[in-house]
Design a protein around this motif. Structure first.
Motif, PDB file in Angstrom:
ATOM      1  N   ASP A 226      13.366  10.945 -15.326  1.00  0.00           N
ATOM      2  CA  ASP A 226      13.638  12.373 -15.461  1.00  0.00           C
ATOM      3  C   ASP A 226      14.048  13.023 -14.151  1.00  0.00           C
ATOM      4  N   TRP A 227      13.849  12.322 -13.028  1.00  0.00           N
ATOM      5  CA  TRP A 227      14.144  12.913 -11.721  1.00  0.00           C
ATOM      6  C   TRP A 227      14.943  11.961 -10.846  1.00  0.00           C
ATOM      7  N   LEU A 228      15.874  11.276 -11.425  1.00  0.00           N
ATOM      8  CA  LEU A 228      16.701  10.362 -10.641  1.00  0.00           C
ATOM      9  C   LEU A 228      17.575  11.143  -9.659  1.00  0.00           C
ATOM     10  N   GLY A 229      17.749  10.570  -8.471  1.00  0.00           N
ATOM     11  CA  GLY A 229      18.610  11.190  -7.467  1.00  0.00           C
ATOM     12  C   GLY A 229      17.943  12.243  -6.613  1.00  0.00           C
ATOM     13  N   ARG A 230      16.610  12.347  -6.659  1.00  0.00           N
ATOM     14  CA  ARG A 230      15.912  13.371  -5.874  1.00  0.00           C
ATOM     15  C   ARG A 230      15.116  12.749  -4.719  1.00  0.00           C
ATOM     16  N   LYS A 231      15.571  11.621  -4.225  1.00  0.00           N
ATOM     17  CA  LYS A 231      14.892  10.940  -3.130  1.00  0.00           C
ATOM     18  C   LYS A 231      14.924  11.766  -1.854  1.00  0.00           C
ATOM     19  N   THR A 232      16.032  12.457  -1.596  1.00  0.00           N
ATOM     20  CA  THR A 232      16.163  13.238  -0.359  1.00  0.00           C
ATOM     21  C   THR A 232      15.097  14.323  -0.280  1.00  0.00           C
ATOM     22  N   GLU A 233      14.859  15.043  -1.383  1.00  0.00           N
ATOM     23  CA  GLU A 233      13.837  16.081  -1.385  1.00  0.00           C
ATOM     24  C   GLU A 233      12.470  15.507  -1.042  1.00  0.00           C
ATOM     25  N   GLY A 234      12.169  14.332  -1.604  1.00  0.00           N
ATOM     26  CA  GLY A 234      10.879  13.706  -1.326  1.00  0.00           C
ATOM     27  C   GLY A 234      10.722  13.344   0.133  1.00  0.00           C
ATOM     28  N   ILE A 235      11.752  12.752   0.724  1.00  0.00           N
ATOM     29  CA  ILE A 235      11.678  12.347   2.130  1.00  0.00           C
ATOM     30  C   ILE A 235      11.586  13.563   3.048  1.00  0.00           C
ATOM     31  N   VAL A 236      12.348  14.624   2.745  1.00  0.00           N
ATOM     32  CA  VAL A 236      12.291  15.847   3.554  1.00  0.00           C
ATOM     33  C   VAL A 236      10.902  16.472   3.464  1.00  0.00           C
ATOM     34  N   PHE A 237      10.322  16.494   2.273  1.00  0.00           N
ATOM     35  CA  PHE A 237       8.982  17.055   2.093  1.00  0.00           C
ATOM     36  C   PHE A 237       7.949  16.252   2.886  1.00  0.00           C
ATOM     37  N   VAL A 238       8.026  14.932   2.814  1.00  0.00           N
ATOM     38  CA  VAL A 238       7.105  14.072   3.579  1.00  0.00           C
ATOM     39  C   VAL A 238       7.265  14.315   5.074  1.00  0.00           C
TER      40      VAL A 238
ATOM     41  N   ILE B 169       0.860  -1.185   0.000  1.00  0.00           N
ATOM     42  CA  ILE B 169       0.000   0.000   0.000  1.00  0.00           C
ATOM     43  C   ILE B 169       0.895   1.233   0.000  1.00  0.00           C
ATOM     44  N   PHE B 170       0.650   2.140  -0.938  1.00  0.00           N
ATOM     45  CA  PHE B 170       1.568   3.264  -1.140  1.00  0.00           C
ATOM     46  C   PHE B 170       1.078   4.509  -0.404  1.00  0.00           C
ATOM     47  N   ASP B 171       1.515   4.635   0.837  1.00  0.00           N
ATOM     48  CA  ASP B 171       1.231   5.845   1.588  1.00  0.00           C
ATOM     49  C   ASP B 171       2.184   6.937   1.136  1.00  0.00           C
ATOM     50  N   MET B 172       2.219   8.045   1.854  1.00  0.00           N
ATOM     51  CA  MET B 172       3.017   9.190   1.404  1.00  0.00           C
ATOM     52  C   MET B 172       4.507   8.878   1.362  1.00  0.00           C
ATOM     53  N   LEU B 173       5.008   8.165   2.363  1.00  0.00           N
ATOM     54  CA  LEU B 173       6.434   7.819   2.366  1.00  0.00           C
ATOM     55  C   LEU B 173       6.771   6.854   1.235  1.00  0.00           C
ATOM     56  N   ALA B 174       5.876   5.914   0.968  1.00  0.00           N
ATOM     57  CA  ALA B 174       6.105   4.984  -0.137  1.00  0.00           C
ATOM     58  C   ALA B 174       6.089   5.706  -1.484  1.00  0.00           C
ATOM     59  N   ILE B 175       5.253   6.744  -1.589  1.00  0.00           N
ATOM     60  CA  ILE B 175       5.219   7.544  -2.822  1.00  0.00           C
ATOM     61  C   ILE B 175       6.550   8.257  -3.027  1.00  0.00           C
ATOM     62  N   ALA B 176       7.176   8.697  -1.932  1.00  0.00           N
ATOM     63  CA  ALA B 176       8.485   9.346  -2.045  1.00  0.00           C
ATOM     64  C   ALA B 176       9.508   8.393  -2.650  1.00  0.00           C
ATOM     65  N   GLU B 177       9.392   7.107  -2.318  1.00  0.00           N
ATOM     66  CA  GLU B 177      10.277   6.099  -2.921  1.00  0.00           C
ATOM     67  C   GLU B 177       9.901   5.856  -4.382  1.00  0.00           C
ATOM     68  N   LEU B 178       8.587   5.786  -4.647  1.00  0.00           N
ATOM     69  CA  LEU B 178       8.119   5.492  -6.001  1.00  0.00           C
ATOM     70  C   LEU B 178       8.460   6.616  -6.974  1.00  0.00           C
ATOM     71  N   ALA B 179       8.367   7.861  -6.508  1.00  0.00           N
ATOM     72  CA  ALA B 179       8.589   9.001  -7.399  1.00  0.00           C
ATOM     73  C   ALA B 179      10.014   9.053  -7.924  1.00  0.00           C
TER      74      ALA B 179
END
Length: 365
Positions: free
Chosen positions: A327-339, A312-322
């Motif tokens: 086109d946006w490889l390497g931007r995992k940190t921004e997603g986790i910080v935003f979450v 089940i893809f909650d908000m944190l899982a979406i940060a991993e999926l995104a």
């Protein structure tokens, strides 16, 4: 001059008043506190300036692509690009009005409870929030052929919407069940008491991740062939069963904190067990337990991130999926910080609301 003339009182030393007085009393009151305060300030100096530089001062806010974000800092346009994914998951974009309408209804309920002065009307709104609101939320988010609302399978739910749904269902469903379990643990009927104790102790001894795994993988094995049990519903049942045990113990602590004289006074007034509990004892126990109840709900909100293990893809899982977007490889940190920032804001609001409830129900002054 008369010997009875008193001298004018002198003002308190500057080290005991104002900002300096607060610092001396709270941070530098002893050698140990001074050493710990200086060490903490040094850690903040090492952490905060680089973090602010990465997040704000050197960050890219306007670049449209990943290749344009050349600075060694955050690229926040990535969050803007993936905002709908973070908020709604794979929910169809043409149906966004449904979760948005649900948010508006939720805020209306909350404002009504806050603004209504008459206690009876406030209780009616609160009761409808527990009775009617879940059905409204279900038909809005899932849909109904009978009502002419397009059905959106739970496989497409995700992001913050799903995180809030899981947390809200766990909170609303576990609270009344936890009350009955707490009362059952104090019951004079041995069967009910021991069943309540067995359930609470068993669930509290099992990690939530194990319960979710059992609900997702093992539970379908007990159904006959052809019966399909929704994956999200299984996770909701598992989280509710887990949270119920902790709420029961929190409320039991509140019941034990109520003075024995309140029990005796209710018995002397000729009240039945149900009347005594629901009109005399429980209101006092719940008031006492507000900080611990909210603390349990905050812990549950954070534990919702574990639903990732059952697909089940909650908000944190979406940060991993995104981050799988080429086109946006390497931007995992921004997603986790935003979450982290979004969840922190929600939990802070819950904490502040609990403070408001404590003040409203405070009968000590």
């Amino acid at each position: 001059m008369s010997i009875f003339n008193l001298k004018q009182p002198r003002s308190a030393p500057s080290t005991h008043t104002g900002v300096l007085g607060w610092l001396m009393n709270h941070l530098f009151s002893s050698k140990t506190n001074t050493a710990l305060s200086l060490f903490s300030l040094y850690l903040l100096y090492l952490i905060v300036p680089p973090l602010l530089d990465w997040m704000i001062f050197s960050a890219d806010f306007s670049e449209k692509t990943n290749t344009e974000c050349t600075r060694n800092a955050a690229c926040w346009f990535y969050i803007n690009e993936k905002m709908s994914l973070f908020m709604y998951g794979l929910y169809p974009s043409e149906e966004y009005w449904r979760p948005n309408l649900l948010i508006a209804i939720t805020l209306t309920f909350v404002l009504a409870v806050r603004l209504l002065k008459h206690q009876i009307y406030r209780h009616k709104v609160t009761l409808s929030l527990f009775v009617i609101y879940p059905f409204v939320a279900f038909f809005l988010l899932y849909g109904s052929d009978f009502l002419g609302i397009k059905i959106v399978e739970t496989n497409y739910w995700g992001g913050l919407m799903l995180t809030v749904v899981v947390a809200a269902v766990g909170i609303v469903a576990s609270f009344p069940i936890g009350i009955f379990l707490a009362l059952g643990r104090q019951s004079k009927m041995k069967t009910i008491r021991w069943l309540s104790i067995a359930y609470i102790e068993l669930i509290r001894g099992i990690p939530l991740i194990t319960i979710l795994f059992m609900a997702s993988v093992m539970l379908p094995l007990f159904f006959t062939e052809g019966i399909d049990f929704d994956k999200l519903l299984r996770a909701l049942i598992g989280i509710t069963l887990f949270q119920t045990a902790y709420i029961a113990e929190v409320i039991r602590g509140g019941l034990q904190a109520v003075p024995r004289g309140q029990y005796e006074a209710a018995d002397a007034a000729g009240l039945s067990f149900t009347q005594k509990m629901f009109f005399i004892i429980l209101p006092q126990a719940l008031k006492i337990s507000i900080p611990n109840i909210v603390g349990s709900f905050i812990a549950l909100f954070k534990d919702t991130t574990l639903v990732l293990i059952v697909g089940i893809f909650d908000m944190l899982a979406i940060a991993e999926l995104a981050t799988t977007d080429a086109d946006w490889l390497g931007r995992k940190t921004e997603g986790i910080v935003f979450v982290a920032m979004v969840i922190w804001v929600l939990l802070y609001l819950m904490s502040r609301y609990s403070k408001t409830l404590e003040k409203r129900f405070n009968t000590e002054h």
